[in-house]
Design a protein around this motif. Structure first.
Motif, short mmCIF file in Angstrom:
data_model
loop_
_atom_site.label_atom_id
_atom_site.label_comp_id
_atom_site.label_asym_id
_atom_site.label_seq_id
_atom_site.Cartn_x
_atom_site.Cartn_y
_atom_site.Cartn_z
N GLY A 105 -8.66 10.64 0.02
CA GLY A 105 -8.23 9.25 0.13
C GLY A 105 -7.69 8.97 1.51
O GLY A 105 -8.03 9.65 2.47
N SER A 106 -6.85 7.92 1.65
CA SER A 106 -6.16 7.49 2.87
C SER A 106 -7.01 6.55 3.72
O SER A 106 -8.21 6.39 3.48
N CYS A 107 -6.38 5.97 4.73
CA CYS A 107 -7.10 5.06 5.62
C CYS A 107 -8.06 5.81 6.53
O CYS A 107 -8.91 5.19 7.17
N THR A 108 -7.96 7.13 6.57
CA THR A 108 -8.91 7.92 7.36
C THR A 108 -10.20 8.13 6.58
O THR A 108 -11.30 7.98 7.13
N SER A 143 -6.46 13.12 4.69
CA SER A 143 -5.61 12.20 5.43
C SER A 143 -5.53 12.61 6.90
O SER A 143 -6.38 13.37 7.38
N ASN A 144 -4.52 12.14 7.60
CA ASN A 144 -4.52 12.28 9.05
C ASN A 144 -3.32 13.05 9.62
O ASN A 144 -3.25 13.28 10.82
N ARG A 145 -2.35 13.39 8.79
CA ARG A 145 -1.17 14.06 9.34
C ARG A 145 -0.80 15.27 8.50
O ARG A 145 -0.71 15.18 7.27
N GLY A 158 6.40 18.47 5.69
CA GLY A 158 6.94 17.57 4.67
C GLY A 158 6.22 16.25 4.52
O GLY A 158 6.63 15.41 3.73
N ARG A 159 5.14 16.04 5.26
CA ARG A 159 4.46 14.75 5.22
C ARG A 159 4.02 14.38 3.80
O ARG A 159 4.12 13.24 3.38
N GLN A 160 3.49 15.35 3.07
CA GLN A 160 2.97 15.04 1.73
C GLN A 160 3.98 15.39 0.64
O GLN A 160 3.64 15.41 -0.54
N GLY A 208 -4.22 2.95 -2.89
CA GLY A 208 -2.97 2.98 -2.13
C GLY A 208 -2.95 4.15 -1.17
O GLY A 208 -3.93 4.90 -1.07
N CYS A 209 -1.84 4.30 -0.46
CA CYS A 209 -1.69 5.39 0.51
C CYS A 209 -1.48 6.73 -0.18
O CYS A 209 -1.89 7.78 0.32
N SER A 210 -0.78 6.68 -1.31
CA SER A 210 -0.65 7.85 -2.18
C SER A 210 -0.16 9.09 -1.43
O SER A 210 0.81 9.03 -0.68
N MET A 211 -0.85 10.19 -1.62
CA MET A 211 -0.37 11.47 -1.09
C MET A 211 -0.56 11.62 0.43
O MET A 211 -0.18 12.64 1.00
N CYS A 212 -1.09 10.59 1.08
CA CYS A 212 -1.14 10.66 2.54
C CYS A 212 0.27 10.84 3.09
O CYS A 212 0.48 11.58 4.04
N LEU A 213 1.24 10.15 2.50
CA LEU A 213 2.62 10.32 2.98
C LEU A 213 3.63 10.43 1.86
O LEU A 213 4.82 10.58 2.12
N GLY A 214 3.17 10.38 0.62
CA GLY A 214 4.08 10.68 -0.47
C GLY A 214 5.28 9.77 -0.59
O GLY A 214 6.38 10.21 -0.91
N GLY A 233 2.39 -3.00 11.88
CA GLY A 233 3.49 -2.06 11.94
C GLY A 233 3.10 -0.75 11.32
O GLY A 233 3.66 -0.31 10.31
N ASP A 234 2.11 -0.13 11.93
CA ASP A 234 1.56 1.12 11.40
C ASP A 234 0.72 1.75 12.48
O ASP A 234 -0.12 1.10 13.09
N SER A 235 0.95 3.03 12.70
CA SER A 235 0.33 3.67 13.86
C SER A 235 -1.18 3.88 13.71
O SER A 235 -1.86 4.16 14.69
N HIS A 236 -1.71 3.74 12.51
CA HIS A 236 -3.16 3.94 12.35
C HIS A 236 -3.96 2.65 12.51
O HIS A 236 -5.13 2.57 12.11
N THR A 237 -3.33 1.66 13.11
CA THR A 237 -4.00 0.39 13.37
C THR A 237 -5.22 0.58 14.26
O THR A 237 -6.16 -0.23 14.23
N ASP A 296 0.79 -1.23 0.00
CA ASP A 296 0.00 0.00 0.00
C ASP A 296 0.83 1.29 0.00
O ASP A 296 0.57 2.19 -0.78
N HIS A 297 1.85 1.37 0.83
CA HIS A 297 2.52 2.67 1.01
C HIS A 297 3.26 3.15 -0.24
O HIS A 297 3.26 4.33 -0.55
N ASN A 298 3.94 2.23 -0.90
CA ASN A 298 4.81 2.60 -2.02
C ASN A 298 4.15 2.56 -3.38
O ASN A 298 4.76 2.98 -4.35
S1 SF4 Z 1 -1.88 6.90 7.44
FE1 SF4 Z 1 -1.58 7.17 5.28
S2 SF4 Z 1 0.34 6.11 4.92
FE2 SF4 Z 1 -0.41 5.34 6.87
S3 SF4 Z 1 -1.63 3.54 6.36
FE3 SF4 Z 1 -3.01 5.29 6.38
S4 SF4 Z 1 -3.11 5.94 4.27
FE4 SF4 Z 1 -1.30 4.67 4.46
#
Ligand code: SF4
Lengths: 465, 197
Positions: A345-348, A428-430, A434-436, A406-412, A127-131, A62-64
């Motif tokens: 987009g994003s998991c949020t 997104s959530n952050r 420089g996050r994006q 995908g995660c896309s521009m949530c973290l670039g 291994g991801d803080s948005h679990t 997802d991230h890449n």
């Molecule tokens: S916060 Fe962004 S980078 Fe992390 S899992 Fe969710 S969409 Fe992907």
């Protein structure tokens, strides 16, 4: 004394308890993605250890992953190497993987619930803080680091100290036009980015009960932005209805047994939380962040604050730095802030309901000149469902770009980034520096505000259109 | 994991709050599949600014990072810990440290030390005034000493023992493999299972 939801889930998963040691917790589901797992698999390999429970482990890319040209090889060689490492590791260790272009691929926190793998009362790590997203189902779900990923792969357990519990009571109903995203941004602005630290948060109250599962996931998703590793919501009929019939949901007599158990999980009447916070839902309006941490937010109808008016010296210094980075002057009405890019987009906020809400606003309207709008579904299934409803046509017709999952521009981490100085309204959530993309400036908003902002080019609520 | 007993070193004063993991190690660096070499990426965007404290030659070789509150917030990336260690840090002192970062640090033997804000301020001011200031972190005594300060910090017995012995968690947990197997036998049968390939 009664127990809270979090305590019940915790107690049901203690493999071993000893004085002065962390509890050893059993983990029901381990979600894996390409970024935080390579070093963990490598450590297993070096130690000659297998994955203990491949059947409780699932991986996705997802991230890449790029969100255009997904059939071509990934252009960035380092991203490609990381994705290839995941494929190799999953093949070697017998872990199910949903790779790019697989109909099951998507952001890890969207994939679990959509498969019905995320269920009440479970312990879930990634291994991801948005679990914490999975807490929306009444699961105890939290993010872990790579050494812990290795630990769970090897043992299906995790040594953990019992956290304190916090109740966030959202009193009253959300006014029309105010979303789950506005609610969680307002909660973070109130309690601060460290406010939930050391706690598992349970979101309670009328406004929470009224939320859809998607809205609950949006709220729980951002628990980490308030410093809490986990946030959860008691399962109820809304939860059960969401799960019924999903691929991994129990069926027949198992379903009845599961639901009977899930009903016992709610916090007991006489349970005591270590801390309680109240939020008045009726007073909320659409929200946006103005700074570089998610607690630096304000109602869209207000203005960029003046750091001089902030009493706490750390918060004042942080606000000064944030405004310098964001290129904003104190007192500027948030509605006057113009953006170059809108990211939906994003998991949020990358679920079907989010895309529907954004499409509803863009239907029959046009994106403002010079504004780039990226719509990135959270999973391939969301993409397929949105396309079946014709939402892709609505977005394209308005002048937005319709992308792959995908995660896309949530973290670039993929090619979707802001250029230095560019400003986005993002679902997104952050909003970290420089996050994006290096030098990029992020305003966190709901999908509705993002869509309305796309139309005007300025931070805008749908009601302003 | 390298054992941590007592460490004496000079300190870098990072006078900022909410130092998030995206700042400690930007996401570009997360694409690597190795566990080493992250020091070059530590605070890489801030290091582009010549006046950033890590660019001050007087702090070269310092091994303790003293930072404002809410250090290590944000993502779960353990790369943040690897970057700090690879750069040469053995400990981080802050009035408040984010949970996941703290867990990652403890898992790698980077000592997260939480002290009251006034104490951190004293240490930070001392390191700013005189970069040669030495600070000792005594894990056995659970004590930070230096700059005229003697301050106790909290760490539980088990974690302290594990750090002082340099033991990794997986090995410790595998001693309880029988208990894990017994727990597994009692899990409800309706819990979901992924179809393995
Ligand atoms: S916060 Fe962004 S980078 Fe992390 S899992 Fe969710 S969409 Fe992907």
């Amino acid at each position: 004394m009664g127990r809270t939801l979090a305590e019940k889930v915790w107690d049901a998963h203690v493999v071993r308890r000893a004085d002065n040691e962390p509890d050893l917790l059993y983990i029901d589901l381990h979600l894996v993605h390409e970024v935080t797992s390579p070093q963990a698999f490598e450590a297993l390999r070096l130690a000659g250890r297998p994955v203990r429970r491949p059947d409780l482990t699932i991986a996705t890319e997802d991230h890449n992953v790029p969100t255009t040209d997904t059939l071509a090889p990934i252009a960035d060689p380092i991203s490609r190497a990381q994705v290839e490492a995941l494929r190799r590791n999953c093949a070697d260790f017998g872990v199910r993987l949903h790779p790019m272009n697989d109909p099951g691929q998507g952001i890890v926190h969207i994939v679990g619930p959509q498969l019905g793998l995320t269920q009440p009362g479970m312990t879930i790590v990634c291994g991801d803080s948005h679990t914490a997203t999975h807490g929306a189902f009444g699961a105890l779900a939290f993010g872990i680091g790579t050494s812990q990923v290795e630990h769970v792969l090897a043992t299906q357990t995790l040594p953990q100290r019992r956290p304190k519990t916090m109740a966030i009571n959202v009193e009253g109903a959300l006014p029309a036009g105010v979303t789950a995203k506005d609610l969680i941004l307002a909660i973070i602005a109130q309690i601060g980015t460290g406010g939930g630290q050391g706690y598992v948060v349970e979101y309670r109250g009328e406004a929470i009960r009224a939320l859809s599962m998607e809205g609950r996931m949006t709220v729980c998703n951002m628990s980490i932005e308030a410093g809490a590793r986990a946030g959860l919501i008691a399962p109820d009929e809304t939860t059960f209805e969401f799960l019924r019939g999903r691929p991994h949901a129990p069926t027949g007599a198992d379903w009845d047994a599961a639901v009977a158990y899930w009903r016992t999980l709610a916090t007991d009447e006489d349970a005591v939380f270590d801390r309680e916070v109240s939020i008045d839902a009726t007073a909320l309006t659409p929200f946006a962040t103005w700074g570089t941490n998610p607690g630096q937010g304000a109602p869209l109808g207000s203005s960029v604050p003046d750091p001089a008016s902030i009493a706490d010296p750390n918060a004042r210094a942080a606000a000064e730095r944030a405004l310098a980075y964001m290129g904003l002057a104190p007192g500027t009405p948030l509605r006057d802030v113009t953006v170059d890019t809108v990211f939906i987009g994003s998991c949020t906020n990358g679920r079907l309901s989010d895309l529907r809400a954004a499409a509803e606003i863009l239907r029959g309207r046009k994106v403002a000149d010079g504004v780039r709008v990226l719509v990135v579904p959270g999973s391939m299934q969301v993409k397929a469902e949105a396309e079946a409803e014709g939402l892709d046509e609505v977005f394209r017709g308005a002048g937005a770009e319709w992308r792959s999952a995908g995660c896309s521009m949530c973290l670039g981490m993929n090619p979707d980034t802001l250029r230095p100085g560019e400003r986005s309204a993002s679902t997104s959530n952050r909003n970290f520096e420089g996050r994006q993309g290096q030098g990029g400036r992020t305003h966190l908003v709901s999908p509705e505000v993002a869509a309305a902002t796309a139309v005007t080019g300025r931070l805008t609520a749908p009601a302003d259109l | 994991m390298e054992a941590f007993t007592t460490h004496t070193g000079r300190a870098v004063p990072l006078r900022r709050s909410d130092v998030d993991t995206d700042q400690i190690i930007p996401s570009d660096w997360l694409k690597r599949i190795e566990r080493t070499g992250f020091g070059a990426g530590l605070f890489s965007e801030w290091r582009a600014d010549p006046s950033f404290v890590l660019n001050d030659p007087r702090y070269a070789g310092a091994s303790i990072l003293v930072a404002g509150p809410d250090f290590g917030t944000g993502s779960s990336r353990e790369h943040a810990v690897w970057a700090l260690q690879d750069y040469g840090f053995r400990a981080v002192i802050s009035p408040r440290i984010a949970d996941i970062f703290r867990g990652n640090a403890l898992g790698n033997g980077l000592l997260p030390v939480v002290l009251p804000a006034e104490t951190v301020e004293t240490l930070m001011a001392a390191a700013e005034a005189d970069p040669a200031t030495e600070i000792t972190i005594d894990l056995g005594a659970r004590e930070v000493r230096g700059a005229g300060v003697v301050a106790a910090f909290e760490i539980d017995d088990f974690t302290r023992w594990r750090l002082m012995e340099g033991l990794d968690d997986v090995g410790l947990t595998l001693r309880h493999a029988d208990g894990i197997a017994a727990f597994e036998r009692n899990r409800p049968s309706w819990l979901p299972r992924v179809l393995t390939p």
